[in-house]
Design an enzyme around this catalytic site. Sequence first.
Site, mmCIF file in Angstrom:
data_model
loop_
_atom_site.group_PDB
_atom_site.id
_atom_site.type_symbol
_atom_site.label_atom_id
_atom_site.label_comp_id
_atom_site.label_asym_id
_atom_site.label_seq_id
_atom_site.Cartn_x
_atom_site.Cartn_y
_atom_site.Cartn_z
ATOM 1 N N LYS A 20 3.764 53.787 38.640
ATOM 2 C CA LYS A 20 2.761 54.747 39.132
ATOM 3 C C LYS A 20 2.462 55.779 38.054
ATOM 4 O O LYS A 20 1.299 56.067 37.759
ATOM 5 C CB LYS A 20 3.299 55.460 40.366
ATOM 6 C CG LYS A 20 2.515 56.714 40.752
ATOM 7 C CD LYS A 20 2.967 57.338 42.046
ATOM 8 C CE LYS A 20 4.084 58.310 41.881
ATOM 9 N NZ LYS A 20 3.710 59.642 41.380
ATOM 10 N N ASN A 21 3.513 56.308 37.433
ATOM 11 C CA ASN A 21 3.324 57.432 36.506
ATOM 12 C C ASN A 21 2.862 56.998 35.125
ATOM 13 O O ASN A 21 2.657 57.834 34.245
ATOM 14 C CB ASN A 21 4.588 58.286 36.448
ATOM 15 C CG ASN A 21 4.820 59.005 37.779
ATOM 16 O OD1 ASN A 21 3.929 59.048 38.617
ATOM 17 N ND2 ASN A 21 6.013 59.517 37.981
ATOM 18 N N CYS A 114 3.838 72.199 45.615
ATOM 19 C CA CYS A 114 4.155 71.117 46.556
ATOM 20 C C CYS A 114 5.608 71.321 46.983
ATOM 21 O O CYS A 114 6.230 72.342 46.695
ATOM 22 C CB CYS A 114 3.951 69.768 45.896
ATOM 23 S SG CYS A 114 5.159 69.468 44.619
ATOM 24 N N ARG A 119 4.243 74.574 40.753
ATOM 25 C CA ARG A 119 4.123 73.615 39.641
ATOM 26 C C ARG A 119 2.996 74.092 38.728
ATOM 27 O O ARG A 119 1.876 73.647 38.799
ATOM 28 C CB ARG A 119 3.887 72.204 40.189
ATOM 29 C CG ARG A 119 5.120 71.712 40.943
ATOM 30 C CD ARG A 119 5.007 70.304 41.411
ATOM 31 N NE ARG A 119 5.069 69.345 40.318
ATOM 32 C CZ ARG A 119 4.919 68.034 40.515
ATOM 33 N NH1 ARG A 119 4.658 67.592 41.722
ATOM 34 N NH2 ARG A 119 4.976 67.196 39.511
ATOM 35 N N ASP A 301 13.354 62.248 39.537
ATOM 36 C CA ASP A 301 12.773 61.521 40.669
ATOM 37 C C ASP A 301 13.792 60.640 41.379
ATOM 38 O O ASP A 301 13.549 60.182 42.491
ATOM 39 C CB ASP A 301 11.593 60.652 40.203
ATOM 40 C CG ASP A 301 10.424 61.512 39.777
ATOM 41 O OD1 ASP A 301 9.506 60.991 39.118
ATOM 42 O OD2 ASP A 301 10.434 62.720 40.080
ATOM 43 N N ARG A 393 2.494 56.904 48.737
ATOM 44 C CA ARG A 393 1.904 57.380 47.475
ATOM 45 C C ARG A 393 2.618 56.745 46.291
ATOM 46 O O ARG A 393 2.027 56.553 45.236
ATOM 47 C CB ARG A 393 2.033 58.904 47.367
ATOM 48 C CG ARG A 393 1.127 59.682 48.262
ATOM 49 C CD ARG A 393 1.257 61.168 48.011
ATOM 50 N NE ARG A 393 1.000 61.490 46.610
ATOM 51 C CZ ARG A 393 1.121 62.710 46.110
ATOM 52 N NH1 ARG A 393 1.519 63.709 46.874
ATOM 53 N NH2 ARG A 393 0.861 62.939 44.839
HETATM 54 C C1 EPZ Z 1 5.661 64.095 36.075
HETATM 55 O O1 EPZ Z 1 5.207 65.273 36.721
HETATM 56 C C2 EPZ Z 1 5.787 63.045 37.175
HETATM 57 N N1 EPZ Z 1 4.472 62.805 37.766
HETATM 58 C C3 EPZ Z 1 6.774 63.530 38.242
HETATM 59 O O2 EPZ Z 1 6.926 62.479 39.206
HETATM 60 C C4 EPZ Z 1 8.122 63.774 37.575
HETATM 61 O O3 EPZ Z 1 9.010 64.322 38.530
HETATM 62 C C5 EPZ Z 1 7.966 64.762 36.417
HETATM 63 O O4 EPZ Z 1 6.959 64.280 35.489
HETATM 64 C C6 EPZ Z 1 9.256 64.972 35.648
HETATM 65 O O5 EPZ Z 1 9.699 63.763 35.126
HETATM 66 C C7 EPZ Z 1 3.588 62.029 37.092
HETATM 67 O O6 EPZ Z 1 3.856 61.543 36.002
HETATM 68 C C8 EPZ Z 1 2.264 61.811 37.750
HETATM 69 P P1 EPZ Z 1 6.448 68.090 34.135
HETATM 70 P P2 EPZ Z 1 4.719 66.549 35.823
HETATM 71 O O7 EPZ Z 1 5.186 68.660 33.585
HETATM 72 O O8 EPZ Z 1 3.970 66.061 34.645
HETATM 73 C C9 EPZ Z 1 7.333 72.716 34.740
HETATM 74 C C10 EPZ Z 1 6.851 61.496 41.347
HETATM 75 O O9 EPZ Z 1 7.537 61.601 42.381
HETATM 76 N N2 EPZ Z 1 6.008 72.914 34.123
HETATM 77 O O10 EPZ Z 1 7.395 67.380 33.199
HETATM 78 O O11 EPZ Z 1 4.087 67.519 36.726
HETATM 79 C C11 EPZ Z 1 7.215 72.127 36.150
HETATM 80 O O12 EPZ Z 1 7.019 73.174 37.089
HETATM 81 C C12 EPZ Z 1 6.467 62.738 40.554
HETATM 82 O O13 EPZ Z 1 6.419 60.403 40.876
HETATM 83 C C13 EPZ Z 1 5.620 74.216 33.785
HETATM 84 O O14 EPZ Z 1 6.359 75.181 34.013
HETATM 85 O O15 EPZ Z 1 6.153 67.113 35.350
HETATM 86 C C14 EPZ Z 1 8.542 71.441 36.328
HETATM 87 O O16 EPZ Z 1 9.522 72.404 36.713
HETATM 88 C C15 EPZ Z 1 7.085 63.983 41.166
HETATM 89 N N3 EPZ Z 1 4.403 74.394 33.203
HETATM 90 C C16 EPZ Z 1 8.875 70.953 34.917
HETATM 91 O O17 EPZ Z 1 8.053 71.717 34.010
HETATM 92 C C17 EPZ Z 1 3.552 73.355 32.923
HETATM 93 O O18 EPZ Z 1 2.462 73.581 32.371
HETATM 94 C C18 EPZ Z 1 8.583 69.464 34.718
HETATM 95 O O19 EPZ Z 1 7.221 69.278 34.908
HETATM 96 C C19 EPZ Z 1 3.967 72.039 33.281
HETATM 97 C C20 EPZ Z 1 5.204 71.839 33.864
#
Ligand code: EPZ
Length: 414
Positions: A20-21, A114, A119, A301, A393
């Site tokens: 998915k990702n 969420c 986020r 995850d 999803r």
């Molecule tokens: C991706 O989300 C995945 N989603 C998530 O999977 C996964 O949990 C996550 O990466 C971590 O591996 C997709 O790829 C579509 P991040 P993403 O940016 O990109 C903080 C699932 O169940 N952050 O690495 O949103 C954020 O709040 C989903 O498939 C900031 O602070 O993850 C979090 O605490 C859930 N500022 C941490 O970084 C930003 O600008 C990781 O977020 C961006 C992120």
Amino acid sequence: MIRIAGGEKLAGTVQISGAKNAALPAIIASLLTTKPVVLHNVPHLADVETAVTLVQALGKEVRWRGRTMEIRGGEELHPEAPAELVQRMRASFLALGPLLARAKRAKVPLPGGCALGPRPVDFHLYGLARLGARITFANGAVLAEAKFLRGTSVYLDFPSVGATEQLLLAGTLAEGETVIINPAREPEVADLAELLRKMGAEVRWDTDRVTIRGRRELEGAEHTLIPDRIETGTYLLAGAITGGKVRAENVEPQHLAALLDRLSLAGCEIEVGKAWVELIGPRRPKPVDFRTWPYPGFPTDLQPPMVAFLALAEGRSTITETVYAARFGHVEPLLQMGAKIQVSGSVQVVDGVEGLRPAAVEATDIRAGAALVLAALAANGVSHVRGEQHIRRGYENMVEKLRALGARVWEEED
Ligand code: EPZ
């Protein structure tokens, strides 16, 4: 709602779907070119349908037959992403970079928080501003404008998956070189980079950075998505938690190293092939400590599903969630099923119990939902897991795949 008559050992083989990702950013990457992009191994998921609706709304035509998707058109892109799509799926925010690079301006709503806590997208916006975008905000949406994007170096405070993908996408059409320091190294990010390379972008990975040399325009490409490592881990954990024997096929075992390490420590017998993993679950798990961490660390995850498994361990496990501020939506429902879990700060202390009680529980996000399904499979009796729309999803045909492993599960109206 999913009804589960638990207490059965699962046994059999499960075919893993495309990630998915990896699918979501790949679909959005098609915005970068007017030439056809063909993707194979695309999973049938609600989030993938949302991504298709998004790129169609922005001007692309999509043909999706089986697991192959062809995306074409988009000579003129509509620069505004529909609010309800971004609210529905955070990954829609990745459209900002491509729209800005192609249409010179973009309006994308800020993704909502969420179940995992706030986020923010500050790393995304910081990076795009560094590339020359003028970023302003208007009633909950980001407005970005740039006559052109110019490559530069961008240091990410945290190896954010989304921010790395956002800057990989934008960097392919920026002048000169864009260098992302401290990038995310998740397999899905590497898969996006591979697709961009096939589209003509020059992407080079070094130990602490990834460099993208921009082009004036990108070509079309054909690409097969990597398998879903989170889906794989979820089904292996289904075998583990029921003390059964599960073989997952069409997988990339090396993407699961951290999980397999801790599953063997918990007493699972694991055999690894070129594109398959076979697991025999223990009669009762041994307790295991772990912390989630950016790849190659233990994937956040799989933290909720792993906690469901360790709820049955013969002792105390300590789990630290370091990626999200609040990824504990699975705890309350697991307590309802008799688990003993204490949360303090980012730490879950799990004191294993002999067995879990069947219950009617509610999923609040994709992976918490998966954790509850696993717990219900292990509990003796009939459980009901509501909030199946979350599970749909992220997991293609979950009920069918579990049935093929001998689980007694039914989909019912909520
Ligand atoms: C991706 O989300 C995945 N989603 C998530 O999977 C996964 O949990 C996550 O990466 C971590 O591996 C997709 O790829 C579509 P991040 P993403 O940016 O990109 C903080 C699932 O169940 N952050 O690495 O949103 C954020 O709040 C989903 O498939 C900031 O602070 O993850 C979090 O605490 C859930 N500022 C941490 O970084 C930003 O600008 C990781 O977020 C961006 C992120």
